[in-house]
Design an enzyme around this catalytic site. Structure first.
Site, PDB file in Angstrom:
ATOM      1  N   CYS A 121      -7.470  -6.289   6.959  1.00 19.71           N
ATOM      2  CA  CYS A 121      -7.331  -5.014   6.249  1.00 19.71           C
ATOM      3  C   CYS A 121      -8.540  -4.125   6.419  1.00 19.71           C
ATOM      4  CB  CYS A 121      -7.088  -5.260   4.761  1.00 19.71           C
ATOM      5  SG  CYS A 121      -8.549  -5.906   3.884  1.00 19.71           S
ATOM      6  N   GLY A 359      11.182  16.459   1.083  1.00 15.58           N
ATOM      7  CA  GLY A 359      11.737  15.180   1.520  1.00 15.58           C
ATOM      8  C   GLY A 359      11.953  14.233   0.368  1.00 15.58           C
ATOM      9  N   ASN A 360      11.015  14.235  -0.574  1.00 12.87           N
ATOM     10  CA  ASN A 360      11.138  13.391  -1.763  1.00 12.87           C
ATOM     11  C   ASN A 360      12.363  13.781  -2.580  1.00 12.87           C
ATOM     12  OD1 ASN A 360      10.496  12.833  -4.783  1.00 12.87           O
ATOM     13  ND2 ASN A 360       9.059  11.514  -3.689  1.00 12.87           N
ATOM     14  N   GLY A1125      -7.107 -26.963   1.560  1.00 10.56           N
ATOM     15  CA  GLY A1125      -7.677 -27.777   0.491  1.00 10.56           C
ATOM     16  C   GLY A1125      -9.102 -27.456   0.125  1.00 10.56           C
ATOM     17  N   GLU A1366     -10.160 -22.738  -3.441  1.00 10.48           N
ATOM     18  CA  GLU A1366      -8.956 -22.814  -4.255  1.00 10.48           C
ATOM     19  C   GLU A1366      -9.200 -22.911  -5.766  1.00 10.48           C
ATOM     20  OE1 GLU A1366      -5.472 -24.893  -1.838  1.00 10.48           O
ATOM     21  OE2 GLU A1366      -7.275 -26.131  -1.871  1.00 10.48           O
TER      22      GLU A1366
END
Length: 1437
Positions: A121, A359-360, A1125, A1366
């Site tokens: 990202c 458009g909306n 893990g 985790e």
């Protein structure tokens, strides 16, 4: 009359300053497709294809030659059509900087603030921030301090508020962005690599990578400015792309197309609707209507603002805010401001920048899109101008929405928003006042989420003399997005309120009308909740106006209303109103406290993540970034929609052979000797394809292969599967049915946990019992930013090379070989990095890679796939749903004596890793001393998709079950939950009993001390009192606070490693672990540098920059195992340390010899000395005999072999070499070198190891959180989080901090937001970012405090470290528990309002579902709470 204008025969634009000119292009091609397939710029990533994640964001720049101005704005490249950027410039993160020419300060600060983990990202984040910086520099704000920009903190946060990240938890990203802001408090910025604690403010500023806004990159190249002429319109015939420049031309064009029967057309403005409706079809003609002045301009007059249909939402917001600045405190301007504020919550900035208002509205009219714009414009009496052929109409927006869906030749031209004070001739001197407010309830406060309901209310008010009561002269009340076809005006309600004096009774009757008006259609989710929202919004709008001795006073009048009206109203300003349009600061300051250690330098240092800079600059290569080989094909899966059915055949409609189709691969194409296997674990296999029978919705039926990914994706949408369900048993779609039909997976006895104590005895000791209480837990989707992807390339000699985004390349390798029926050595699986995994790229990645390999094997051509988000969500399986029934016995003081559990786990179709779940669930649940613990856990085989490991599989459910039991006991005893938790914490002895001797030494049981430390550091007692005071003072907001402990048992796995030292002293490392973003490579580099430094050469302490960790290759390093893990980083580090220790031992004799000859030995000298000594000696010899020449050749070859050492090295031997026989004197230099020193110099500089651990490691953590709940909407706000996490001696505190924050925020998603919903057949119905909501920047804790505890030496662990990947996810249960505490207060209040006197209902005993979404929370707080309150206020029953 035809319009004459200049057109282009080519599409011209720039990318990062480079010129691109295309003579032809498919008009359906998006900017993303072009950049990724036709350029080297691969930083734009496909995360969703919907404009919902920000991974594909680019900066678009348009030049206006008349004004000589450049307009810069972000856009979703996955939605933007390439033809629409004609004459534009595109900037991606590669255009900002790179590793060769130097990184941009954005890249450097993202790296230094540890704001990139998997990195998928990050490029989109960087571009979003860059755009904000560029546009801030265009403002007239004062010049900022040196090194900063004109950006504000609020703008910096909002710049990336629409970008999704699944790894970091956002806090570090926000800090990187805020570091550019002129108003940033440098002291509030979090952990970074630029400064240390104690540095002065001046030092900190000076150490930030320097930013100079005035020298920023030019976003629009000069050459492109020169080439832009008066017309930039494309040749319509060449591109099938039409650019009408007038309404008349558009009208003629539509008429001519209508005459051309069969031609499909698409009107194009921003094309963002494609993200919602998933249009992949190519139209015959595309009509770009943005060049028509009437449609693209904003016109203002005294009666209002007229907006062209193609004007973007962002431009409308800008225009409305500018208008607001013109006339301070004008009522009409107040309306414009409120509309603009609401529009800022629609989608995200990079969508609003291209999405048009028209458009909306057209989507709302034609396709019943749940529009916010339609609702808010409806309330203010907007009108629209539409064209149908030669006919023009100006009608009310309400009529427009109510008409039948517009046909293709009807065009919306403009929308007009009236200026209300001019219409009503209002002024400050008149008695009439205008009140306007908009509302929306959505999973994300800042937008980027469709609302459950939106509303807008406009009321003309006046004061009745002399009573000072408020009269509603007239009003316009609009509701939308609640499950109706379109937004509506509540006419009956408006008529009822008109002329009424506001009172509690009037409001009560009005609310009854709302409930009768806002009725969602059948099939709408949470219908009662949506109706309740409508009531809550109207209550919030009107209740502040009612004079009722301050009792009904939780709303605040808008600041634009008259001082007289506000002054005379008895409004309690201490109460908090709905923050429906209030600008919020997303995050406040946060603290990160790290326990640093220099004992194992550079291990323990918070160095930046390896590869973070190239992730930010877009240079990091993921599987789908690898250029497609020649003749490459692309795949997509056809999946079953039935849970149990025979598959009779597959065909395509309407075309029997879709465009570009190359093959349809099924189980029948598996070669002789191969197996129908798609994945395997130690518990069994799962088929690659269903054969005659499909056994779950979402099961793979076939693999479609086509010439492009788009054609492959289009083909599967055209696929029609013929099913037959005759004479089949009903599918098993519940765990109860699975038990009834004995459909269970076997759990090996060595994995099944052991009972603790005597349950009967424990129950007998109890003073009270809870019997057969139930909990249900749903699933969760991984939502890795990079979907499943693979590339298979056939190689010589029947070999196959597969590039896979996999957490377990070794097992993927095995599965491919078995499927193809070829030896393992014919398969090679390569994984460099993974764009997020969380367990979903382990078993679930295998069939994706295997299908590509099978297709490539059959077709003898490369085949690749990048799953679209919908297919990925259907196939993923996700977290295991569970049903839990428990009985618990306890003393009156809260001490639990016995817990009996019956747990049914939905494993789905195949075993996957599900037999591990009982062990994992109980491992986390045993964190409390239950006295006696008994359980019966069944792993159920159902006709659902196979569930797999997801970050903390089983542990997160087990930990939550424990907290639910504790909460239940506390509610029955009417005790503080924190007290019940405290009394049931383990002693060291009970811990050892429950964990069967795995508690290590007593001093390592750190939980009790952390429990107390957290109470002190978070000021728990003080904050608890503050929460109580807040709840006493506020009717419509309640707060809760919760502190929970965690005990997390983690198992280290065997892991291989390999370290090679090259001839220049640089170091190459291979490990079995895969870099998923968790910083594994970073820790491995640190370990290699530390372990090799023990050779004690000068410069050996600075080896970090010499170390490179390379990609996983299953033929280079075998037995890689699972990266899962939380412990693979530790295991890989230990494997590398073993390798380095071997190398140090090999090099030590040479170092000692050199030490005798010189005072200082450099690392490079040590490595290079082996060659230098002998080669220099050979040059001094005068060897002319033939035999001597052979010796010279032997020597040179020998050293070449040493220096090129990459694989296992067999040292040459001198055995059998006779010096006398070749005429070399016994005393010669060469003989001495060979006989006395050569054995020291023949050093194998590559070492491999296989680390096999012999221990189980346990983690002790705990946490506290405060949550605020809005009782009118069910919205939860996480105000503050305090985490103390025991990392032992962290291998890298910065990396571990990122893991803690990221895991915690992912846990917030599981407990509060993410609904992984299926239909009655078990088919996943959430399809992407529109319907599946992971946390965003605006949903994380406002104050996020984390302490990474250095708990000292732990001799049995890798350099005393503990896992961090985790366990922190479990801590997010505290947010759920705090929410429950807030709901409990709301229920107490509701009970006090209840008309049922003497009710015995226990308001504190209830089950809060997971996830605790807004509808769930609101229902528990009371869907009729407003009615009950008003009834109580009126004293009626």
């Amino acid at each position: 009359m035809a319009v004459e204008r200049e057109t282009r025969n080519s599409l011209l634009f720039a990318v990062n300053g480079e010129r691109f000119e295309l003579s032809s292009v498919d008009p359906s091609t998006t900017v993303l497709e072009f950049l990724r397939s036709q350029t080297r710029f691969k930083s734009v990533k496909l995360g969703c294809g919907e404009g919902g994640c920000g991974a594909c964001v680019v900066l678009l720049s348009k030049y206006d030659p008349v004004l000589d101005q450049v307009e810069d704005f972000t856009a979703s490249s996955c939605l933007t059509l390439l033809c629409s950027v004609n004459g534009c410039s595109i900037t991606t993160t590669e255009g900002l900087g790179n590793s060769r020419d130097g990184f941009h300060p954005i890249h450097q600060r993202f790296t230094g603030f540890h704001a990139s983990q998997c990195g998928f990202c990050t490029p989109g984040m960087c571009v979003s921030l860059f755009a904000a910086l560029v546009n801030a520099e265009k403002t007239n704000r004062p010049e900022p301090s040196l090194g900063f920009s004109k950006l504000t903190v609020s703008e910096a946060e909002k710049a990336i508020s629409g970008n999704l990240c699944r790894c970091t938890g956002y806090r570090s990203i926000a800090d990187a962005c805020k570091s550019f802001a002129a108003d940033a408090d440098i002291e509030d910025l979090g952990l970074n690599s630029f400064w240390r604690n104690g540095d002065s403010k001046e030092v900190k500023i000076n150490r930030l990578p320097f930013y100079n806004g005035s020298n920023e990159i030019s976003t629009f190249p000069e050459f492109l400015k020169k080439e832009i002429r008066s017309s930039r319109l494309l040749d319509s015939k060449r591109f099938s792309w039409y650019n009408p420049v007038s309404v008349k031309e558009l009208q003629s064009l539509l008429e001519s197309i209508e005459a051309d029967n069969g031609n499909s057309i698409k009107l194009v403005s921003g094309n963002t609707g494609m993200g919602y409706y998933k249009e992949l079809d190519r139209y015959d003609r595309y009509i770009d209507i943005r060049c028509i002045p009437e449609l693209s301009s904003i016109r203002k007059d005294p009666t209002g603002i007229e907006i062209g249909a193609t004007v973007t939402i962002s431009k409308v917001i800008e225009a409305l805010k500018k208008e607001n600045k013109c006339e301070v405190h004008s009522k009409g301007e107040m309306v414009f401001k409120k509309i603009a504020n609401h529009m800022e919550k629609i989608a995200s900035g990079f969508v609003r920048n291209t999405a048009s208002v028209g458009g909306n509205l057209v989507m709302a009219q034609r396709k019943h899109f749940p529009s916010d714009i339609a609702t808010i414009l409806l309330a203010v009496g907007s009108t629209v101008d539409i064209m149908n052929g030669p006919r023009h109409e100006n009608i009310m927006l309400e009529e427009f929405l109510e008409r039948p869906p517009l046909d293709s030749k009807t065009v919306l031209l403009t929308v007009k928003i009236p200026k209300w004070d001019r219409i009503k001739k209002m002024s400050c001197e008149t008695n009439s006042m205008l009140l306007f407010e908009t509302y929306r309830a959505a999973p994300r406060p800042l937008g980027n989420a469709l609302p459950y309901l939106n509303a807008a209310f406009l009321a003309e008010l006046s004061r009745c003399k002399p009573s000072d009561e408020i009269i509603i002269n007239n009003c316009q009340l609009a509701f939308g997005a609640y499950g109706a076809k379109h937004a509506i005006r509540a006419k009956k309600l408006e008529e009822f309120l008109a002329g009424k004096i506001l009172s509690v009774g009037v409001l009560y009757e009005a609310i009854k009308l709302v409930r009768a008006t806002v009725i969602p259609e059948d099939g709408t989710s949470s219908p009662a909740y949506r109706s309740s929202l409508a009531i809550g919004f109207l209550f919030d709008f009107l209740s502040p106006l009612i004079d009722n001795r301050g009792e009904i006073s939780n709303g605040l009048l808008d600041g634009y209303m008259s001082n007289v009206l506000v002054k005379d109203s008895k409004i309690n300003h201490n109460h908090v109103q709905l923050d429906h349009n209030k600008t919020r600061t997303l995050l406040s300051s946060a603290k990160q406290v790290l326990g640093l250690s220099t004992e194992y330098h550079p291990v323990g240092e918070p160095i930046t993540k390896s590869g973070a800079s190239i992730q930010a600059s877009g240079e990091a290569i993921y599987v789908d970034d690898i250029p497609s080989p020649a003749n490459c094909l692309y795949g997509s899966f056809i999946c079953s929609t039935k849970p149990l059915a025979r598959v009779k055949g597959i065909k395509f409609q309407p075309k029997p052979y879709p465009d570009g189709l190359a093959a349809v691969i099924t189980y029948k194409d598996i070669p002789t000797g191969g197996e129908n296997i798609g994945s395997k674990t130690i518990f069994g296999t799962e088929p690659l394809f269903a054969e005659e029978l499909t056994e779950c919705a979402g099961q793979r039926l076939a693999f479609v292969v086509a010439d492009t990914q788009k054609h492959a994706d289009m083909a599967i949408k055209c696929a029609v599967v013929d099913y037959d369900m005759e004479n089949l048993e009903p599918p098993i779609l519940s765990v109860e049915e699975a038990v009834k039909r004995s459909s269970l997976f076997e759990v090996p006895s060595f994995l099944y946990p052991k009972q603790v104590g005597d349950i009967l005895e424990g129950m007998a000791e109890a003073d009270q019992k809870i019997v057969s209480a139930e909990i249900k837990l749903g699933s969760q989707y991984y939502f890795y930013m990079e979907t499943q992807t693979a590339l298979a390339v056939p190689d010589e000699d029947n070999c196959m090379v597969v590039y896979s985004s996999s957490q377990v390349p070794e097992w993927t390798h095995i599965v491919i070989a078995r499927c193809l029926g070829i030896p393992d050595h014919n398969v090679r699986v390569i994984t460099r990095r993974v764009g997020g995994g969380f367990g979903g790229k382990a078993v679930k990645a295998m069939p994706v890679a295997t299908a590509c390999a099978l297709a490539a094997h059959k077709l003898r051509r490369p085949v690749r796939i990048y799953l679209d988000r919908k297919t990925d969500m259907i196939m993923a399986g996700g977290r295991h749903p569970m049903k839990i029934t428990y009985s618990v016995g306890f003393k009156s003081n809260g001490k639990i004596t016995a817990l009996q559990l019956d747990i049914l786990i939905d494993a789905g179709l195949s075993a996957d890793i599900s037999p591990m779940m009982p062990h994992n669930v109980m491992g986390a649940l045993k964190k409390y001393d239950w006295g006696a613990l008994s359980f019966d856990i069944k792993v159920c085989k159902t006709n659902h998709s196979s569930k797999s490991a997801m970050r903390a599989p089983g542990e997160v459910q087990g930990s939550f079950i424990a907290e639910a039991v504790i909460e239940h006991v506390a509610s029955v005893l009417s005790m503080e939950v924190d007290s019940v938790r405290s009394i049931n914490l383990h002693t060291y002895n009970s811990l050892n009993l429950f964990y069967e001797g795995g508690a290590d030494e007593p001093f390592e049981y750190t939980l009790p001390s952390i429990w107390d430390s957290l109470a002190a550091s978070s000021r728990l007692c003080h904050r608890t009192e503050m929460v109580k005071e807040f709840n006493r003072d506020n009717k419509w907001r309640k707060r809760g606070i919760s502190r929970i402990p965690i005990v997390h048992e983690v198992m280290l796995r065997p892991t291989p490693g390999k370290v090679s030292i090259l001839h220049d002293g640089s170091i190459v490392v291979e490990v079995g672990g895969i870099e998923l973003g968790q910083g594994l490579w970073t820790k491995v580099k640190q370990m290699a540098a530390f372990a090799l430094s023990s050779i004690k050469c000068d410069g050996a302490g600075d080896l970090l920059d010499k170390v490179r960790v390379i990609q996983s290759d299953t033929l280079s390093l075998i037995q890689g195992g699972f990266t899962a893990g939380s412990t693979t980083s530790e295991s890989s580090c230990e494997a590398v340390r073993l390798c380095c220790n071997i190398l140090v031992e090999r090099l030590r004799p040479l170092r000692e010899r050199l030490q005798e000859q010189m005072d200082s030995i450099q690392w490079a000298m040590l490595i290079d000395q082996r060659k230098k000594d002998l080669v220099d000696g050979v040059r001094e010899l005068d060897i002319t005999t033939e035999d001597s020449t052979e010796i010279r050749v032997h020597i040179v070859q020998f050293y070449a072999q040493l220096d090129l050492e990459i694989r296992a090295h067999i040292c040459p031997t001198l055995d059998g070499l006779s010096f006398n026989s070749i005429g070399i004197d016994e005393g010669s230099w060469l003989k001495r070198e060979f006989e006395s020193e050569a054995h020291l110099q023949v050093v194998n500089l590559s070492a491999s190891s296989y680390f096999v651990p012999d221990l189980t490691s346990m983690r002790y953590l705990n946490y506290g959180a405060a949550v605020e709940v809005n009782l009118l909407t069910g919205e939860t706000t996480i105000l503050q989080t305090d985490i103390i996490y025991d990392c032992g001696q962290s291998l890298n505190p910065a990396v571990d901090l990122g893991q803690i924050e990221g895991a915690f925020v992912q846990g917030i998603g599981f407990f509060m937001l993410e609904e992984y919903l299926t239909n009655s057949n078990g088919l996943v119905v959430v399809e992407g970012t529109w319907t599946y909501k992971i946390p965003t920047l605006d949903t994380i804790p406002k104050q996020f405090n984390v302490q990474v505890l250095n708990s000292g030496h732990h001799q049995k662990r890798v350099l005393s470290s503990k896992a961090s990947g985790e366990p922190p996810l479990l801590l997010a249960a505290s947010v759920h528990c705090a929410t429950r505490a807030a709901i409990k207060e709301a229920r107490k209040q509701l009970l006090s309002w209840s008309s049922q006197s003497g009710s015995t209902t226990n308001s504190t005993t209830f089950q809060l579902e997971v996830p605790a979404t807004m509808p769930v929370v609101k229902e528990l707080c009371g869907l009729e709470s407003v009615e009950r309150y008003l009834e109580w206020s009126m004293g009626t029953k």
